[in-house]
Design an enzyme around this catalytic site. Structure first.
Site, PDB file in Angstrom:
ATOM      1  N   ARG A   9       1.338 -28.331 -20.371  1.00 51.83           N
ATOM      2  CA  ARG A   9       2.499 -28.183 -20.977  1.00 51.83           C
ATOM      3  C   ARG A   9       3.512 -29.462 -20.165  1.00 51.83           C
ATOM      4  O   ARG A   9       3.956 -29.097 -19.051  1.00 51.83           O
ATOM      5  CB  ARG A   9       3.184 -27.053 -20.495  1.00 51.83           C
ATOM      6  CG  ARG A   9       2.507 -25.539 -21.093  1.00 51.83           C
ATOM      7  CD  ARG A   9       3.314 -24.470 -21.063  1.00 51.83           C
ATOM      8  NE  ARG A   9       2.337 -23.114 -21.249  1.00 51.83           N
ATOM      9  CZ  ARG A   9       2.001 -22.569 -22.648  1.00 51.83           C
ATOM     10  NH1 ARG A   9       2.476 -23.037 -23.329  1.00 51.83           N
ATOM     11  NH2 ARG A   9       1.240 -21.521 -22.561  1.00 51.83           N
TER      12      ARG A   9
ATOM     13  N   ASP B 115       3.939 -24.007 -30.880  1.00 50.89           N
ATOM     14  CA  ASP B 115       5.213 -24.419 -31.412  1.00 50.89           C
ATOM     15  C   ASP B 115       5.693 -25.264 -30.552  1.00 50.89           C
ATOM     16  O   ASP B 115       6.499 -26.621 -31.031  1.00 50.89           O
ATOM     17  CB  ASP B 115       6.112 -23.315 -31.683  1.00 50.89           C
ATOM     18  CG  ASP B 115       6.161 -22.370 -30.622  1.00 50.89           C
ATOM     19  OD1 ASP B 115       5.350 -22.554 -29.530  1.00 50.89           O
ATOM     20  OD2 ASP B 115       6.988 -21.363 -30.618  1.00 50.89           O
TER      21      ASP B 115
ATOM     22  N   ASP C 162      -1.248 -16.860 -30.426  1.00 48.54           N
ATOM     23  CA  ASP C 162      -0.118 -15.862 -30.869  1.00 48.54           C
ATOM     24  C   ASP C 162       0.052 -15.801 -32.208  1.00 48.54           C
ATOM     25  O   ASP C 162       0.637 -15.044 -32.764  1.00 48.54           O
ATOM     26  CB  ASP C 162       1.008 -16.528 -30.161  1.00 48.54           C
ATOM     27  CG  ASP C 162       1.059 -16.582 -28.725  1.00 48.54           C
ATOM     28  OD1 ASP C 162       0.277 -16.013 -27.914  1.00 48.54           O
ATOM     29  OD2 ASP C 162       1.918 -17.509 -28.122  1.00 48.54           O
TER      30      ASP C 162
ATOM     31  N   GLY D 130      -0.894 -23.878 -24.393  1.00 45.76           N
ATOM     32  CA  GLY D 130      -1.798 -22.496 -23.862  1.00 45.76           C
ATOM     33  C   GLY D 130      -2.987 -23.108 -24.770  1.00 45.76           C
ATOM     34  O   GLY D 130      -2.989 -23.073 -26.022  1.00 45.76           O
TER      35      GLY D 130
ATOM     36  N   ARG E  68       3.646 -13.953 -26.572  1.00 45.83           N
ATOM     37  CA  ARG E  68       5.134 -14.542 -26.266  1.00 45.83           C
ATOM     38  C   ARG E  68       5.956 -13.613 -26.833  1.00 45.83           C
ATOM     39  O   ARG E  68       5.999 -12.330 -26.815  1.00 45.83           O
ATOM     40  CB  ARG E  68       5.169 -16.059 -26.511  1.00 45.83           C
ATOM     41  CG  ARG E  68       6.010 -16.658 -25.704  1.00 45.83           C
ATOM     42  CD  ARG E  68       6.162 -18.062 -25.959  1.00 45.83           C
ATOM     43  NE  ARG E  68       5.134 -18.824 -25.685  1.00 45.83           N
ATOM     44  CZ  ARG E  68       4.936 -19.287 -24.380  1.00 45.83           C
ATOM     45  NH1 ARG E  68       6.078 -19.171 -23.560  1.00 45.83           N
ATOM     46  NH2 ARG E  68       3.930 -20.206 -24.238  1.00 45.83           N
TER      47      ARG E  68
ATOM     48  N   ASP F 142       1.924 -17.425 -34.442  1.00 47.10           N
ATOM     49  CA  ASP F 142       3.161 -17.438 -34.577  1.00 47.10           C
ATOM     50  C   ASP F 142       4.009 -18.574 -35.003  1.00 47.10           C
ATOM     51  O   ASP F 142       4.802 -19.202 -35.138  1.00 47.10           O
ATOM     52  CB  ASP F 142       3.926 -17.251 -33.383  1.00 47.10           C
ATOM     53  CG  ASP F 142       3.689 -18.381 -32.220  1.00 47.10           C
ATOM     54  OD1 ASP F 142       2.703 -19.041 -32.263  1.00 47.10           O
ATOM     55  OD2 ASP F 142       4.619 -18.286 -31.163  1.00 47.10           O
TER      56      ASP F 142
ATOM     57  N   THR G 231      -3.178 -21.675 -31.236  1.00 48.24           N
ATOM     58  CA  THR G 231      -2.759 -20.902 -30.358  1.00 48.24           C
ATOM     59  C   THR G 231      -2.957 -19.372 -30.508  1.00 48.24           C
ATOM     60  O   THR G 231      -3.095 -18.888 -31.792  1.00 48.24           O
ATOM     61  CB  THR G 231      -1.067 -20.749 -30.368  1.00 48.24           C
ATOM     62  OG1 THR G 231      -0.308 -19.522 -29.631  1.00 48.24           O
ATOM     63  CG2 THR G 231      -0.618 -20.672 -31.902  1.00 48.24           C
TER      64      THR G 231
HETATM   65  O1  F6P Z   1       1.027 -19.262 -26.324  1.00 46.15           O
HETATM   66  C1  F6P Z   1      -0.114 -18.814 -25.585  1.00 46.15           C
HETATM   67  C2  F6P Z   1       0.245 -17.774 -24.499  1.00 46.15           C
HETATM   68  O2  F6P Z   1      -1.097 -17.249 -24.087  1.00 46.15           O
HETATM   69  C3  F6P Z   1       1.277 -16.635 -24.681  1.00 46.15           C
HETATM   70  O3  F6P Z   1       0.640 -15.586 -25.457  1.00 46.15           O
HETATM   71  C4  F6P Z   1       1.588 -16.506 -23.139  1.00 46.15           C
HETATM   72  O4  F6P Z   1       2.883 -15.749 -23.300  1.00 46.15           O
HETATM   73  C5  F6P Z   1       1.754 -17.816 -22.647  1.00 46.15           C
HETATM   74  O5  F6P Z   1       0.935 -18.337 -23.365  1.00 46.15           O
HETATM   75  C6  F6P Z   1       1.216 -17.757 -21.255  1.00 46.15           C
HETATM   76  O6  F6P Z   1       1.565 -19.121 -20.722  1.00 46.15           O
HETATM   77  P1  F6P Z   1       0.917 -19.747 -19.430  1.00 46.15           P
HETATM   78  O7  F6P Z   1      -0.778 -19.581 -19.402  1.00 46.15           O
HETATM   79  O8  F6P Z   1       1.399 -20.877 -19.381  1.00 46.15           O
HETATM   80  O9  F6P Z   1       1.207 -18.783 -18.364  1.00 46.15           O
END
Ligand code: F6P
Length: 328
Positions: free
Chosen positions: A76, A107, A132, A15, A176, A134, A130
């Site tokens: 991803r 991660d 997050d 992300g 997340r 985390d 990120t």
């Molecule tokens: O890891 C960053 C994040 O924005 C999380 O907070 C969220 O759960 C996820 O990515 C959403 O991913 P995507 O944009 O692939 O739906």
């Protein structure tokens, strides 16, 4: 003896997060400073597999420190999760004469980097990027501070309408499986309750707290719910549950979503990204590999990938107390 590094590849993966551009800029300019080549890799590990490369110089990264997202784009990559995909990536790095990699991401990015490093003995340094927050071994990740400010600004606006209609708002925030955004933005926005995955406080406590608020004269309330929280099946069911059990509450739901990932990075994120970008290039030139560069107690720190991605997310429990007392 370590092979001399003459060409460093840089990519962003997972992300996107505000400040990633500032991180790329710092890596590119650190390479220019050390007079080594820098190769930008588009679309993260996917671009590595598909040979999506471009040489970058100090001027290629002008006017991007203030921009959200990542100009190298992100992905991803499912193919990088396979042995064959990683083998193609390695072949492409060799034919492009790239000697080492800086990967900016979370991660998932670090998991891929660590496997790749072990499989191909290829030097990789990670920068935590990120929203997050985390990642273990760093106090902050790039993008987290900006995301917090975005969330607080949004909740301030929700508060105006909540107050005008005497309503209870449930606001879902990202993160997340981590509650860092919810807990910190919740305190910053003056939330009534904050629900995070690290604590399962249960519905009884929530109902009791809302009843108490009504009695104490509160007319509107905001509950911040981390997307990974387990109390309700989802935030809409939680809203229904509250309305069923507390008749005098009119409940509305706002899911902030991807707005939290966008926007111009805060000064904190720009400085953090700049420090980590330079720290990553320094690390590679010193022969470090299979590590993340982070920030601990305001000092740069190097942490093995395995440690950075290990264990459950931990929150500062003192913040729970702060939230409880300030929302009385
Ligand atoms: O890891 C960053 C994040 O924005 C999380 O907070 C969220 O759960 C996820 O990515 C959403 O991913 P995507 O944009 O692939 O739906």
């Amino acid at each position: 003896m370590e092979q001399k590094i003459k060409n460093i590849g840089v990519l962003t993966s997972g992300g996107d997060a505000p400040g990633m551009n500032a991180g790329i800029r710092a890596v590119v300019r650190a390479c220019a400073y050390h007079k080594i080549k820098c190769t930008g890799i588009y679309r993260g590990y996917q671009g590595l597999i598909e040979n999506d490369f471009e040489e970058l110089n100090a001027r290629s990264v002008r006017n991007i420190i203030n921009r959200g997202g990542t100009f190298l784009k992100s992905a991803r990559s499912r193919r990088f999760m396979t042995v064959d995909g990683r083998a193609s990536a390695y072949e492409n790095l060799r034919s492009e004469k790239i000697d080492a990699l800086v990967v900016i991401g979370g991660d998932g990015t670090f998991t891929g980097a660590s496997i790749f490093n072990k499989e191909h003995n290829f030097p990789v340094i990670g920068i935590p990027g990120t929203i997050d927050n985390d990642i273990r071994g760093t106090d902050y990740t790039i993008g987290y501070d900006t995301a917090l400010n975005t969330v607080v600004e949004a909740i301030d606006k929700i508060r105006d309408t909540a107050n005008s209609h005497n309503r209870l708002f449930l606001v879902e925030v990202m993160g997340r499986d981590a509650g860092d955004i919810a807990l910190n933005a919740g305190i910053g926005a003056g939330a009534e309750e904050i629900l995070i995955p690290e604590e399962n406080l249960g519905t009884d406590r929530l109902l009791e707290s809302l009843k108490r608020s009504k009695k104490s004269g509160k007319t509107s309330s905001i509950i911040v719910v981390a997307e990974g929280d387990q109390i309700g099946k989802n935030i809409f069911e939680l809203a229904e549950f509250i309305e069923t059990n507390l008749e005098d509450y009119e409940v509305r739901v706002t899911v902030l979503g991807h707005i939290q990932r966008g926007g111009s990075p805060s000064c904190y994120d720009r400085v953090l990204a700049s420090r980590l970008g330079i720290g990553a290039v320094d690390a590679l030139l010193e022969g470090k590999r299979d590590m993340m560069v982070g920030i601990k107690d305001r000092k740069l720190t190097y942490v093995p990938f395995d440690l950075a991605i290990s264990g459950e997310n931990e929150i500062d429990i003192d913040l729970r107390r702060v939230a409880d007392i300030t929302s009385i």
